[in-house]
Design a protein around this motif. Sequence first.
Motif, PDB file in Angstrom:
ATOM      1  N   TYR A  12       0.624  -1.154  -0.209  1.00 36.52           N
ATOM      2  CA  TYR A  12      -0.298   0.013  -0.182  1.00 36.52           C
ATOM      3  C   TYR A  12       0.845   1.234   0.011  1.00 36.52           C
ATOM      4  CZ  TYR A  12      -2.611   4.283   2.560  1.00 36.52           C
ATOM      5  OH  TYR A  12      -2.909   4.955   2.682  1.00 36.52           O
ATOM      6  N   ASN A  13       1.946   1.393   1.070  1.00 38.41           N
ATOM      7  CA  ASN A  13       2.425   2.406   1.010  1.00 38.41           C
ATOM      8  C   ASN A  13       3.591   2.906  -0.179  1.00 38.41           C
ATOM      9  OD1 ASN A  13       2.037   3.706   3.874  1.00 38.41           O
ATOM     10  ND2 ASN A  13       3.268   1.736   4.236  1.00 38.41           N
ATOM     11  N   ARG A  14       3.739   1.868  -0.775  1.00 40.10           N
ATOM     12  CA  ARG A  14       4.669   1.371  -1.963  1.00 40.10           C
ATOM     13  C   ARG A  14       3.871   2.531  -2.625  1.00 40.10           C
ATOM     14  NH1 ARG A  14       9.146  -0.760  -2.842  1.00 40.10           N
ATOM     15  NH2 ARG A  14       9.713   0.092  -5.145  1.00 40.10           N
TER      16      ARG A  14
ATOM     17  N   GLY B 197      -5.420  14.338  -4.932  1.00 41.03           N
ATOM     18  CA  GLY B 197      -6.483  14.211  -4.275  1.00 41.03           C
ATOM     19  C   GLY B 197      -6.887  12.867  -3.948  1.00 41.03           C
ATOM     20  N   VAL B 198      -8.025  11.888  -2.317  1.00 38.70           N
ATOM     21  CA  VAL B 198      -8.209  11.012  -2.718  1.00 38.70           C
ATOM     22  C   VAL B 198      -9.689  11.140  -2.463  1.00 38.70           C
ATOM     23  CG1 VAL B 198      -8.312   9.091  -0.331  1.00 38.70           C
ATOM     24  CG2 VAL B 198      -5.895  10.140  -1.034  1.00 38.70           C
TER      25      VAL B 198
ATOM     26  N   LEU C 149      -4.070   7.829   6.587  1.00 40.08           N
ATOM     27  CA  LEU C 149      -3.447   8.899   5.406  1.00 40.08           C
ATOM     28  C   LEU C 149      -2.772  10.201   6.959  1.00 40.08           C
ATOM     29  CD1 LEU C 149      -6.778   9.769   3.032  1.00 40.08           C
ATOM     30  CD2 LEU C 149      -4.586   9.389   2.502  1.00 40.08           C
ATOM     31  N   GLU C 150      -1.805  10.875   6.069  1.00 47.21           N
ATOM     32  CA  GLU C 150      -1.892  12.044   7.417  1.00 47.21           C
ATOM     33  C   GLU C 150      -2.464  13.255   7.606  1.00 47.21           C
ATOM     34  OE1 GLU C 150       2.613  12.680   6.955  1.00 47.21           O
ATOM     35  OE2 GLU C 150       3.043  10.368   7.632  1.00 47.21           O
ATOM     36  N   ASN C 151      -2.855  13.165   6.437  1.00 42.30           N
ATOM     37  CA  ASN C 151      -3.718  14.588   6.602  1.00 42.30           C
ATOM     38  C   ASN C 151      -4.790  14.678   5.186  1.00 42.30           C
ATOM     39  OD1 ASN C 151      -4.486  17.050   6.099  1.00 42.30           O
ATOM     40  ND2 ASN C 151      -2.766  17.974   5.358  1.00 42.30           N
ATOM     41  N   TYR C 152      -5.878  14.315   6.196  1.00 41.91           N
ATOM     42  CA  TYR C 152      -7.104  13.091   5.955  1.00 41.91           C
ATOM     43  C   TYR C 152      -7.556  13.787   5.447  1.00 41.91           C
ATOM     44  CZ  TYR C 152      -9.889  14.246  10.202  1.00 41.91           C
ATOM     45  OH  TYR C 152     -10.382  14.054  10.786  1.00 41.91           O
ATOM     46  N   ALA C 153      -7.901  15.455   5.827  1.00 38.42           N
ATOM     47  CA  ALA C 153      -9.065  16.421   5.510  1.00 38.42           C
ATOM     48  C   ALA C 153      -8.474  16.694   4.496  1.00 38.42           C
ATOM     49  CB  ALA C 153      -9.369  17.672   6.681  1.00 38.42           C
TER      50      ALA C 153
END
Length: 504
Positions: A444-446, A457-458, A467-471
């Motif tokens: 996943y991370n790779r 964006g996601v 996610l580190e900054n999901y918002a």
Amino acid sequence: MASLAPPLLKALLLFSLLLTLLPRTAANRIKTLKQCAGSSIPVYPPNNHNYNRLKALSFRSNFATPLAIAEARNEWQVSQLVICARKAHIRVCARSGGHSLIGHNLCKGLVIDLSAMRQVSIKPGFVAFIQPGAVLGEVLWTLHKSKRWMAAGVCPAVGFAGYVLGGGHGPYEGKLGIACDSMLSVRMVDRFGKILDVSRTKRPFLFWAMCGAGGGQFGIVTSFRWRTVSSKQFDNAVVFRFRWPASRGGELMDKWQRYGEWGGAVWFRIEIYLAKRDKAVFGYGACYGVKNVAECMGRLNKAPFFNTPQRSTTYISTVRNALDLHAFFGPKGGWGSYRANNLYEAMLQQRGTESGQANERIYQSTFLRSADKTGPSRQFWQQYVNFCQSAFGARSVPWVVCELNLFNNAIDRKQNNAFPFRQANLITHFIVGGGSSRDTRFVYNRMKKYLRPFTIGVYVNYPELFLENYAKSYWGANLGWLKRVKKLYDPRNFFMNPQPIPAS
């Protein structure tokens, strides 16, 4: 030692007291909730067989252990449950189809299950009335009885409410836009149990926010009014699946990323699996508004990517109608491999069939955009194919799916809603699982790192707990306005969500 004994003894006694009080506190809260709700609203505590049955229906059933699960059968019961939950000091979350990829419909508070609220009907002006507990297959089946249609995702088991509140990406978006572009109004229960009408003219700021923010952020939706379209162009369609050797993937995708999809009248998805399943790149989808296979092939042959050498045809066929078309995209069509044998089963008997499937998987879905018109290079895409085929060398991972869709045509039209990433060129889906948790997380991370240079964006309907900054990732430039709406309607996160919009 003697001087330390009394404090230590007191600490042990206090700890023992807390252990005995906590269960009683939970039991008392459930008791208060049930007494307030009354006998007409079923509320199930843990270890009740109905509790276990309902919990197991979630796509990710191991995310949390709810304090209780209640079944709401109408709007009044939803309102009453919210009022009673507040009285019992219990926070809540709602579940419509139970298809959340991270399981946020199974909160540690009260889960209000809406699956009994599944009415779908057509009103004057071909406006659809849809309750939140309906799943996509049920909605499309009912619409088609009146020769109507709407934008929808490929999986018929997905709950309507969660799908559309996150935007709603799927095979008809090039023609119709994302799903929630067609939302006309909603009715919603707020954190006080009050029933609100929400539309472009009533609480327009909240209406704007509800298309793209994702489910469970501001309240519990109890019904939607929805704009529909004629099903004619989707009743006349050709479905297809083609195959190229994996070694041709870079060349194919380099050209495909600039394809206009015939103004939305073609939908063409790229799909790649682990090499041990098939050393290939697949393309499947449909031509809309065509009479026969020859007309569809005429459209495709005009696209440079389609003539990438060594193409073979795995499947191609006309369809009986739009239901047959949609069933091809779903599980009973082998996810775009063949037409389903039984449309009733394919569209109306899928609810709950995927329960628990997300328990050992990680999902990611990113919006990609290139700084120039050429997009990522051929070499970038060939390496992407190689990574999908090899799982970055993680041998314990037996299951990888890479999917890509173009993001264009009707999606690009500016809309008055909070969906933030219309400027994307592509949307990707990456699913990994089945191996050790360490290797699954590694893969996943790779992949996330590999896509990062083009990621803008996601997709909130494919939420990622890591996610580190999901918002910022989910809501982009709209985050500031969404915070204001959150502060107005749910400033203290009464509606539980593992990734809430920050209220400040």
